[in-house]
Design a protein around this motif. Structure first.
Motif, PDB file in Angstrom:
ATOM      1  N   ALA A   1       0.857  -1.185   0.000  1.00  0.00           N
ATOM      2  CA  ALA A   1       0.000   0.000   0.000  1.00  0.00           C
ATOM      3  C   ALA A   1       0.893   1.235   0.000  1.00  0.00           C
ATOM      4  O   ALA A   1       2.109   1.132   0.207  1.00  0.00           O
ATOM      5  CB  ALA A   1      -0.912  -0.009   1.223  1.00  0.00           C
ATOM      6  N   PRO A   2       0.323   2.404  -0.234  1.00  0.00           N
ATOM      7  CA  PRO A   2       1.157   3.616  -0.244  1.00  0.00           C
ATOM      8  C   PRO A   2       1.889   3.870   1.070  1.00  0.00           C
ATOM      9  O   PRO A   2       2.969   4.459   1.065  1.00  0.00           O
ATOM     10  CB  PRO A   2       0.148   4.734  -0.526  1.00  0.00           C
ATOM     11  N   ASP A   3       1.307   3.393   2.194  1.00  0.00           N
ATOM     12  CA  ASP A   3       1.908   3.719   3.492  1.00  0.00           C
ATOM     13  C   ASP A   3       2.461   2.520   4.257  1.00  0.00           C
ATOM     14  O   ASP A   3       2.953   2.661   5.366  1.00  0.00           O
ATOM     15  CB  ASP A   3       0.878   4.429   4.386  1.00  0.00           C
ATOM     16  N   HIS A   4       2.375   1.291   3.678  1.00  0.00           N
ATOM     17  CA  HIS A   4       2.905   0.131   4.394  1.00  0.00           C
ATOM     18  C   HIS A   4       2.981  -1.080   3.477  1.00  0.00           C
ATOM     19  O   HIS A   4       2.419  -1.088   2.371  1.00  0.00           O
ATOM     20  CB  HIS A   4       2.030  -0.202   5.611  1.00  0.00           C
ATOM     21  N   VAL A   5       3.661  -2.104   3.973  1.00  0.00           N
ATOM     22  CA  VAL A   5       3.731  -3.403   3.302  1.00  0.00           C
ATOM     23  C   VAL A   5       3.315  -4.467   4.318  1.00  0.00           C
ATOM     24  O   VAL A   5       3.742  -4.426   5.470  1.00  0.00           O
ATOM     25  CB  VAL A   5       5.161  -3.699   2.788  1.00  0.00           C
ATOM     26  N   ARG A   6       2.470  -5.417   3.874  1.00  0.00           N
ATOM     27  CA  ARG A   6       2.060  -6.516   4.755  1.00  0.00           C
ATOM     28  C   ARG A   6       2.452  -7.841   4.132  1.00  0.00           C
ATOM     29  O   ARG A   6       2.201  -8.080   2.946  1.00  0.00           O
ATOM     30  CB  ARG A   6       0.552  -6.492   5.002  1.00  0.00           C
TER      31      ARG A   6
ATOM     32  N   PRO B   1       6.702   1.110   6.570  1.00  0.00           N
ATOM     33  CA  PRO B   1       6.383   0.258   7.716  1.00  0.00           C
ATOM     34  C   PRO B   1       5.951  -1.125   7.245  1.00  0.00           C
ATOM     35  O   PRO B   1       5.237  -1.255   6.244  1.00  0.00           O
ATOM     36  CB  PRO B   1       5.236   1.004   8.403  1.00  0.00           C
ATOM     37  N   VAL B   2       6.387  -2.164   7.960  1.00  0.00           N
ATOM     38  CA  VAL B   2       6.105  -3.547   7.568  1.00  0.00           C
ATOM     39  C   VAL B   2       5.297  -4.232   8.668  1.00  0.00           C
ATOM     40  O   VAL B   2       5.663  -4.173   9.846  1.00  0.00           O
ATOM     41  CB  VAL B   2       7.405  -4.341   7.329  1.00  0.00           C
ATOM     42  N   SER B   3       4.219  -4.854   8.280  1.00  0.00           N
ATOM     43  CA  SER B   3       3.453  -5.682   9.211  1.00  0.00           C
ATOM     44  C   SER B   3       3.433  -7.117   8.695  1.00  0.00           C
ATOM     45  O   SER B   3       3.648  -7.366   7.503  1.00  0.00           O
ATOM     46  CB  SER B   3       2.016  -5.159   9.379  1.00  0.00           C
ATOM     47  N   VAL B   4       3.181  -8.060   9.611  1.00  0.00           N
ATOM     48  CA  VAL B   4       3.209  -9.484   9.267  1.00  0.00           C
ATOM     49  C   VAL B   4       1.954 -10.155   9.821  1.00  0.00           C
ATOM     50  O   VAL B   4       1.561  -9.900  10.967  1.00  0.00           O
ATOM     51  CB  VAL B   4       4.466 -10.174   9.834  1.00  0.00           C
ATOM     52  N   LEU B   5       1.350 -11.020   9.029  1.00  0.00           N
ATOM     53  CA  LEU B   5       0.223 -11.827   9.474  1.00  0.00           C
ATOM     54  C   LEU B   5       0.605 -13.301   9.371  1.00  0.00           C
ATOM     55  O   LEU B   5       0.924 -13.791   8.292  1.00  0.00           O
ATOM     56  CB  LEU B   5      -1.018 -11.547   8.617  1.00  0.00           C
TER      57      LEU B   5
END
Length: 251
Positions: A200-205, A236-240
């Motif tokens: 996304a423009p503001d993060h990566v998941r 910013p990186v998030s993980v699921l």
């Protein structure tokens, strides 16, 4: 216009919806700054495995926020002020719980050869230990309800949980996905909420399955580090974590 492929499209769409709903709640792992979530079904499977012991049969099991956490979230939503010095956490996956203390609710049956408080205490200890050591869940409360006493000769086994359809494995494509897939403890990238890497423009998941002999939170932290290093433009990186695969399971 109806075509011969229409039923296939419907079947695929139905399977995707079932997968998403089958994840259960998306639970936060660790501190808010970690940017890591795990599917409730994956977490529950690990907890069930850790409590599989003679004399105890685990029934329904749910993991969610404590009542205090819900009240605090409602109060926080009414406040528009935020400390500018407070670090901004990576955005959560759709409909995920915010990073709050969690509560385990479980039903169980046990044999009458030991006091019920002792059986409940042993089960509570096992659940808390697995939540912390195997996953990284911040569990504040464990609420247990005894539903039955087992008769002599009852098989000592944990009841089977409702399981979600197996997450679709995704082959890594691109530098970010390849970096994530190469982290020790990552069994595979998955695609339940979308692609294995959502940009996304503001993060990566990143969406993935972890190995059961690795702590899920530690693996996810390493994935965030590897992905951040692989990105040309840092985000910013998030993980699921959608699944935890036990050794020898064949998954």
């Amino acid at each position: 216009m109806t075509t011969a492929r229409a039923p296939q499209r419907v079947d695929g769409w139905t399977a995707a919806v079932r997968q998403r709903l089958g994840l259960g709640r998306l639970l936060p792992l660790g501190e808010p700054a970690n940017g890591v979530w795990i599917a409730e079904t994956a977490a529950a499977a690990v907890l069930r495995g850790a409590t599989n012991r003679p004399g105890t049969v685990l029934g329904k099991l749910r993991i969610g926020p404590t009542e205090e956490a819900v009240e605090a979230a409602v109060a926080g939503a009414r406040s528009v002020s935020r400390d500018p010095a407070e670090p901004v956490s990576p955005p959560a996956p759709p409909n995920a719980l915010p990073p709050v203390p969690l509560r385990i609710e479980a039903e169980f049956s046990t044999t009458p050869d030991r006091p019920l408080p002792d059986a409940a205490a042993a089960l509570r200890t096992a659940l808390l230990a697995a939540a912390t050591a195997r996953l990284g869940l911040e569990v504040a409360e464990v609420d247990l309800v005894v539903t039955a006493l087992l008769e002599d000769g009852t098989p000592d086994q944990v009841t089977a949980a409702d399981t979600a359809p197996a997450a679709r494995v995704a082959e890594p494509e691109g530098a970010v996905a390849t970096a994530a897939a190469g982290v020790p403890g990552v069994v595979s990238l998955t695609r339940v909420l979308g692609g294995p890497v959502h940009t996304a423009p503001d993060h990566v998941r990143v969406e993935m399955a972890t190995a059961g002999d690795h702590r899920a939170l530690d693996v996810a932290r390493s994935v965030r580090t590897a992905v951040a290093a692989a990105m040309a433009d840092p985000l910013p990186v998030s993980v699921l974590v959608t699944d935890v695969v036990e050794p020898g399971s064949g998954s």
